[in-house]
Motif scaffolding. Sequence first.
Motif, mmCIF file in Angstrom:
data_model
loop_
_atom_site.group_PDB
_atom_site.id
_atom_site.type_symbol
_atom_site.label_atom_id
_atom_site.label_comp_id
_atom_site.label_asym_id
_atom_site.label_seq_id
_atom_site.Cartn_x
_atom_site.Cartn_y
_atom_site.Cartn_z
ATOM 1 N N ALA A 162 -4.474 6.055 5.372
ATOM 2 C CA ALA A 162 -5.792 6.689 5.320
ATOM 3 C C ALA A 162 -5.708 8.201 5.429
ATOM 4 O O ALA A 162 -6.602 8.915 4.949
ATOM 5 C CB ALA A 162 -6.672 6.145 6.436
ATOM 6 N N LYS A 163 -4.667 8.721 6.067
ATOM 7 C CA LYS A 163 -4.617 10.146 6.388
ATOM 8 C C LYS A 163 -4.790 11.057 5.171
ATOM 9 O O LYS A 163 -5.646 11.960 5.197
ATOM 10 C CB LYS A 163 -3.325 10.465 7.129
ATOM 11 N N PRO A 164 -4.022 10.892 4.093
ATOM 12 C CA PRO A 164 -4.193 11.823 2.966
ATOM 13 C C PRO A 164 -5.579 11.764 2.330
ATOM 14 O O PRO A 164 -6.108 12.784 1.884
ATOM 15 C CB PRO A 164 -3.107 11.384 1.969
ATOM 16 N N ILE A 165 -6.179 10.565 2.313
ATOM 17 C CA ILE A 165 -7.525 10.437 1.733
ATOM 18 C C ILE A 165 -8.532 11.192 2.589
ATOM 19 O O ILE A 165 -9.367 11.953 2.082
ATOM 20 C CB ILE A 165 -7.923 8.954 1.629
ATOM 21 N N LEU A 166 -8.454 10.992 3.889
ATOM 22 C CA LEU A 166 -9.415 11.627 4.783
ATOM 23 C C LEU A 166 -9.206 13.131 4.846
ATOM 24 O O LEU A 166 -10.175 13.899 4.945
ATOM 25 C CB LEU A 166 -9.305 11.006 6.179
ATOM 26 N N GLU A 167 -7.954 13.568 4.802
ATOM 27 C CA GLU A 167 -7.677 15.010 4.769
ATOM 28 C C GLU A 167 -8.328 15.658 3.554
ATOM 29 O O GLU A 167 -8.941 16.725 3.645
ATOM 30 C CB GLU A 167 -6.163 15.247 4.731
ATOM 31 N N LYS A 168 -8.166 15.005 2.415
ATOM 32 C CA LYS A 168 -8.740 15.552 1.180
ATOM 33 C C LYS A 168 -10.261 15.586 1.245
ATOM 34 O O LYS A 168 -10.908 16.521 0.755
ATOM 35 C CB LYS A 168 -8.278 14.724 -0.019
ATOM 36 N N ARG A 169 -10.853 14.546 1.845
ATOM 37 C CA ARG A 169 -12.312 14.517 1.956
ATOM 38 C C ARG A 169 -12.813 15.709 2.775
ATOM 39 O O ARG A 169 -13.814 16.331 2.434
ATOM 40 C CB ARG A 169 -12.767 13.205 2.596
#
Length: 604
Positions: A162-169
């Motif tokens: 989940a980390k890269p998705i949430l960082e990008k968001r």
Amino acid sequence: MKKTLAIVTLSTLLSACAGITPGNDATNPAAAADTPSAATPAASPEQIASRKLATRVAPVKPPEEHLPAVPLTKEILFKVLSSEVAFQRGNWQSAYVTLLGAAQQTRDPRLARRAAEMALSAKQANEALVAIRLWRELAPDSEEATQYYLGFIMLSNNLAEAKPILEKRLQDAPPQARGVMMLQIQRLLARAQDKAGAFTLLEQLVTPYTAMSEAHLALAQQAFSGGNSVRAQEESKIALNLKPDSELAILTSAQVAADSTEVERILTEFLKKYPNSREVRVAYARTLIDQKQYEKARSQFEILLKNDKQDATTLLALGLLNAQIGDTKAAERYLVSYIDQLSKHPDEARDNTQALLILAQIAADRNDTDAALKWLAQVEPGDAYLDAQLRRAQLLSKRGDLDGARRVLAEIDTNGEREKTQVTQVEAQLLREANRPQEAFKVLETALKTQPDNSDLLYDYAMAAEKLNNLSTMETALRKLIALAPDNQQAYNALGYSLADRNIRLPEALTLIQKALTLAPQDPFIVDSMGWVQYRLGNLGEAETRLRNAYSLLPDPEIAVHLGEVLWVKGQKTDAQKLWREVLQKDPQNDALKNTLVRLGAKL
């Protein structure tokens, strides 16, 4: 005005007063990406404000999915149709494998999505996640696919994914919306089973934004949901220092405070500085309701009403609180205004049933039957509909329109045996009250032909037979009830008392009542029966003790009549007369008292 109804509705007030919009189904993992977490405290002050903030951010229109240019061949069509047929026949696994293979072959995200739906329907989380991963791979710009993907990652504890998705968001969010995005991400992470891991991930995500109050609010919420109250309090203080006038920050501080005294202090101090803060005042009123300080809570809602005299939530809150306090005139005024507001501005998220029921009760308590019937007639089908119709019938019967009452009962479209039984019981009760015991008996007898083993109907049927002095039918019904429900203390008591009252088979009556008393030792009517059978057996001392105990448990007129007779026979006639006069004052038409006075030749 009976306060019990108002007390029940106050629990609804706690959630209603914030005006929260309905959320998505908590069982839907897709909702996890942007809806409140089931793991966080329900309807907390902080959650109320953060949800309202979140709704102010306009959703971004999702881009259209780029579908592959694959012709619909006979082979693909056959796979799709055969998988659907297999799924309809209950063979989810075959259907799932077929569609997943077709999705991999065609690179069509719609097929991967359908495979995920099949796995979800079969409650197969692992298979669903495989399909959802493929769906997102094939449609990387699909917001729906991403929501499902994030939701399942939380449920499966694959937080690293989940980390890269949430960082990008967070990076892509406009500066003015980034704070809300942090709160949404926190609610998502609150669903994770690995609370420590979720908190660590959130810390990493908000590290670049620690100058923002919302970053610390998100950490405070996450710490609180994970049971770390100390860290939650620390983060909420930092958030408040960064933005002292923030409603959300003060509500979070109140949510994570150590005790109710601290909550009240935090909220009242903020309201002194910012008296127009609606959300904080609502939260303060909620706190007062939790503490049963209804007068103070009413004052807070009255302040809110001054700022918006048409606010439906505030009108309902004041109606419920005044009903609870006992100020029925004020309760009626506010509830009528609430009903009027809903008629002018219909809102599917609001229900007027509570208000209608309380208005009907207020009118009935002042003997305004027409008004009570008017309010009850407006209750629409739903959870309270049956009770409203039964109450209508009772009110019609009370004012002498028994035929009208029975028509209301006959028109009720019952749902299942329980509701049908309730209607039958009320009809029989109304007939008994109208001094038509034979008809009441027939109504119950007819109902038992279709529900011969219904315990409630058997008991009422036995009591109706007893009123007709049909001891044989009464005993048969009660014996059957005891066989069906061996722990039904009322059946033992009814049969034992009936024998004792007729002064027959007293040893058997004593045994039956002893059994009932074993099952319910504090039931005042069973204690009364024990006193009465002891009186019939000539044990006057034991009878008096038992009856005094019963009367202390419940000062019921019939118990008082029994106790008075025992005292009279013991020679304590003055005490007996005093007790009977109390009964006469409470219930001038009490038949048991009249019959006792005649039988004993006693006068008051």
